[in-house]
Design a protein around this motif. Structure first.
Motif, PDB file in Angstrom:
ATOM      1  N   ARG A  95       0.826  -1.210   0.000  1.00 21.80           N
ATOM      2  CA  ARG A  95       0.000   0.000   0.000  1.00 21.80           C
ATOM      3  C   ARG A  95       0.859   1.259   0.000  1.00 21.80           C
ATOM      4  N   ALA A  96       1.979   1.226   0.743  1.00 18.08           N
ATOM      5  CA  ALA A  96       2.861   2.393   0.747  1.00 18.08           C
ATOM      6  C   ALA A  96       3.448   2.636  -0.639  1.00 18.08           C
ATOM      7  N   ALA A  97       3.876   1.568  -1.322  1.00 21.33           N
ATOM      8  CA  ALA A  97       4.415   1.733  -2.674  1.00 21.33           C
ATOM      9  C   ALA A  97       3.353   2.223  -3.632  1.00 21.33           C
ATOM     10  N   GLN A  98       2.131   1.737  -3.473  1.00 21.06           N
ATOM     11  CA  GLN A  98       1.060   2.189  -4.352  1.00 21.06           C
ATOM     12  C   GLN A  98       0.715   3.651  -4.098  1.00 21.06           C
ATOM     13  N   ASP A  99       0.669   4.044  -2.824  1.00 22.11           N
ATOM     14  CA  ASP A  99       0.387   5.450  -2.513  1.00 22.11           C
ATOM     15  C   ASP A  99       1.513   6.363  -2.980  1.00 22.11           C
ATOM     16  N   ALA A 100       2.754   5.867  -2.902  1.00 26.00           N
ATOM     17  CA  ALA A 100       3.872   6.684  -3.387  1.00 26.00           C
ATOM     18  C   ALA A 100       3.851   6.814  -4.906  1.00 26.00           C
ATOM     19  N   ARG A 101       3.413   5.751  -5.573  1.00 28.58           N
ATOM     20  CA  ARG A 101       3.360   5.787  -7.046  1.00 28.58           C
ATOM     21  C   ARG A 101       2.137   6.517  -7.535  1.00 28.58           C
ATOM     22  N   PHE A 102       1.001   6.349  -6.887  1.00 31.75           N
ATOM     23  CA  PHE A 102      -0.247   6.991  -7.284  1.00 31.75           C
ATOM     24  C   PHE A 102      -0.861   7.689  -6.074  1.00 31.75           C
ATOM     25  N   PRO A 103      -0.299   8.801  -5.637  1.00 26.50           N
ATOM     26  CA  PRO A 103      -0.860   9.495  -4.462  1.00 26.50           C
ATOM     27  C   PRO A 103      -2.221  10.093  -4.794  1.00 26.50           C
ATOM     28  N   ALA A 127       5.382   7.375   2.678  1.00 31.98           N
ATOM     29  CA  ALA A 127       4.046   6.784   2.623  1.00 31.98           C
ATOM     30  C   ALA A 127       3.866   5.634   3.592  1.00 31.98           C
ATOM     31  N   VAL A 128       4.955   5.130   4.196  1.00 33.76           N
ATOM     32  CA  VAL A 128       4.852   3.965   5.087  1.00 33.76           C
ATOM     33  C   VAL A 128       3.990   4.251   6.319  1.00 33.76           C
ATOM     34  N   PRO A 129       4.158   5.367   7.041  1.00 37.07           N
ATOM     35  CA  PRO A 129       3.326   5.582   8.240  1.00 37.07           C
ATOM     36  C   PRO A 129       1.839   5.576   7.941  1.00 37.07           C
ATOM     37  N   ALA A 130       1.439   6.215   6.853  1.00 36.03           N
ATOM     38  CA  ALA A 130       0.020   6.233   6.515  1.00 36.03           C
ATOM     39  C   ALA A 130      -0.481   4.840   6.156  1.00 36.03           C
ATOM     40  N   ALA A 131       0.345   4.061   5.480  1.00 33.30           N
ATOM     41  CA  ALA A 131      -0.067   2.697   5.129  1.00 33.30           C
ATOM     42  C   ALA A 131      -0.161   1.810   6.367  1.00 33.30           C
ATOM     43  N   ARG A 136      -4.251   0.329  12.640  1.00 31.06           N
ATOM     44  CA  ARG A 136      -4.673   1.043  13.848  1.00 31.06           C
ATOM     45  C   ARG A 136      -6.052   1.666  13.691  1.00 31.06           C
ATOM     46  N   ASP A 137      -6.634   1.508  12.513  1.00 29.97           N
ATOM     47  CA  ASP A 137      -7.971   2.040  12.278  1.00 29.97           C
ATOM     48  C   ASP A 137      -9.008   1.213  13.026  1.00 29.97           C
ATOM     49  N   PRO A 138     -10.217   1.724  13.169  1.00 30.39           N
ATOM     50  CA  PRO A 138     -11.276   0.921  13.796  1.00 30.39           C
ATOM     51  C   PRO A 138     -11.481  -0.393  13.058  1.00 30.39           C
ATOM     52  N   LEU A 139     -12.047  -1.351  13.762  1.00 27.45           N
ATOM     53  CA  LEU A 139     -12.174  -2.697  13.224  1.00 27.45           C
ATOM     54  C   LEU A 139     -13.053  -2.733  11.979  1.00 27.45           C
ATOM     55  N   GLU A 140     -14.036  -1.851  11.894  1.00 27.13           N
ATOM     56  CA  GLU A 140     -14.891  -1.874  10.706  1.00 27.13           C
ATOM     57  C   GLU A 140     -14.141  -1.425   9.459  1.00 27.13           C
ATOM     58  N   VAL A 141     -12.968  -0.828   9.642  1.00 23.41           N
ATOM     59  CA  VAL A 141     -12.143  -0.422   8.506  1.00 23.41           C
ATOM     60  C   VAL A 141     -10.992  -1.396   8.297  1.00 23.41           C
ATOM     61  N   SER A 142     -10.387  -1.846   9.387  1.00 22.94           N
ATOM     62  CA  SER A 142      -9.178  -2.671   9.299  1.00 22.94           C
ATOM     63  C   SER A 142      -9.456  -4.172   9.383  1.00 22.94           C
ATOM     64  N   TRP A 143     -10.708  -4.599   9.376  1.00 20.65           N
ATOM     65  CA  TRP A 143     -11.018  -6.009   9.587  1.00 20.65           C
ATOM     66  C   TRP A 143     -10.427  -6.891   8.488  1.00 20.65           C
ATOM     67  N   LEU A 144     -10.395  -6.391   7.249  1.00 18.94           N
ATOM     68  CA  LEU A 144      -9.863  -7.214   6.164  1.00 18.94           C
ATOM     69  C   LEU A 144      -8.371  -7.452   6.342  1.00 18.94           C
TER      70      LEU A 144
END
Length: 217
Positions: A95-103, A127-131, A136-144
């Motif tokens: 995800r960090a590489a994707q965000d860095a390539r396509f912010p 981009a690593v910290p954001a990825a 650390r997001d709520p479970l309804e976001v990070s469950w996958l």
């Protein structure tokens, strides 16, 4: 010597290398998502695709660790740890590489909405910290993400546990017959003493309690 026989140290080392390969594989799968067939990563909101990548990472760890015929009971939980870490690190790196390539467009400088800065080491590190914040997001976001980590860990734990049990069972089966053979030795024979073959039962000669065979007069 016990570590060598149980395969603990070789299993830990080869498992760590497999974890790195699994991390690279999961990260590459996430990064190259835009170039893959759309139906592959959009089916069921991409859930099978992400979980499939995690299972592949877990199987990679399993295949590497069973090569050393593991017999140590500590290897199954370590395999689960390696597989879960490979999935978590791979998802974060991809995800960090994707965000860095396509912010996101709102993060681009003014007037550069049609151009992207490209993937570099600096943009990746930024981009690593954001990825990583996904976990650390709520479970309804990070469950996958957490489900993928759990799937990889469960696959590795189950398969390596079965392999360890089989190796320990085979080891016990090969040592017990040897002990049984030693216990079945009927008597002690001194060195260089010839093996006495059994003879059919006959009347002993020279006995004081039995009449002797005499030639008829």
């Amino acid at each position: 010597m016990s570590h060598k026989r149980s395969g603990l140290l070789p299993g830990l080392m080869i498992g760590f290398l497999a974890m790195l390969l699994g991390t690279a594989g999961v990260g590459a799968g996430i990064f190259f998502t835009p170039w893959l067939p759309r139906s592959l990563h959009t089916f069921a909101d991409g859930i099978p695709f992400v979980i499939g990548l995690s299972v592949v990472a877990g199987l990679l760890v399993v295949q590497a660790m069973v090569l050393v015929r593991p017999g140590a009971r500590t290897l199954p939980p370590m395999a689960a740890l390696y597989a879960g870490a490979a999935t978590a690190l791979g998802l974060t790196a991809g995800r960090a590489a994707q965000d860095a390539r396509f912010p996101p467009v709102d993060q681009l400088p003014q007037g550069t909405a049609a151009s992207y800065p490209g993937l570099t080491l600096d943009t990746f590190v930024e981009a690593v910290p954001a990825a990583a914040a996904l976990f650390r997001d709520p479970l309804e976001v990070s469950w996958l993400a957490w489900t993928s980590v759990a799937a990889a860990a469960l696959v590795a734990l189950t398969l390596v546990t079965l392999r360890v049990r089989r190796v320990r069972r085979l080891g016990a089966a090969t040592t017990d017959p040897a002990k049984a053979v030693e216990e079945e030795e009927p008597e002690y024979r001194a060195p260089f003493e010839p093996l006495q073959t059994s003879k059919p039962a006959s009347r002993p000669t020279g006995s004081l309690f039995l009449p002797q065979d005499r030639d008829p007069a």
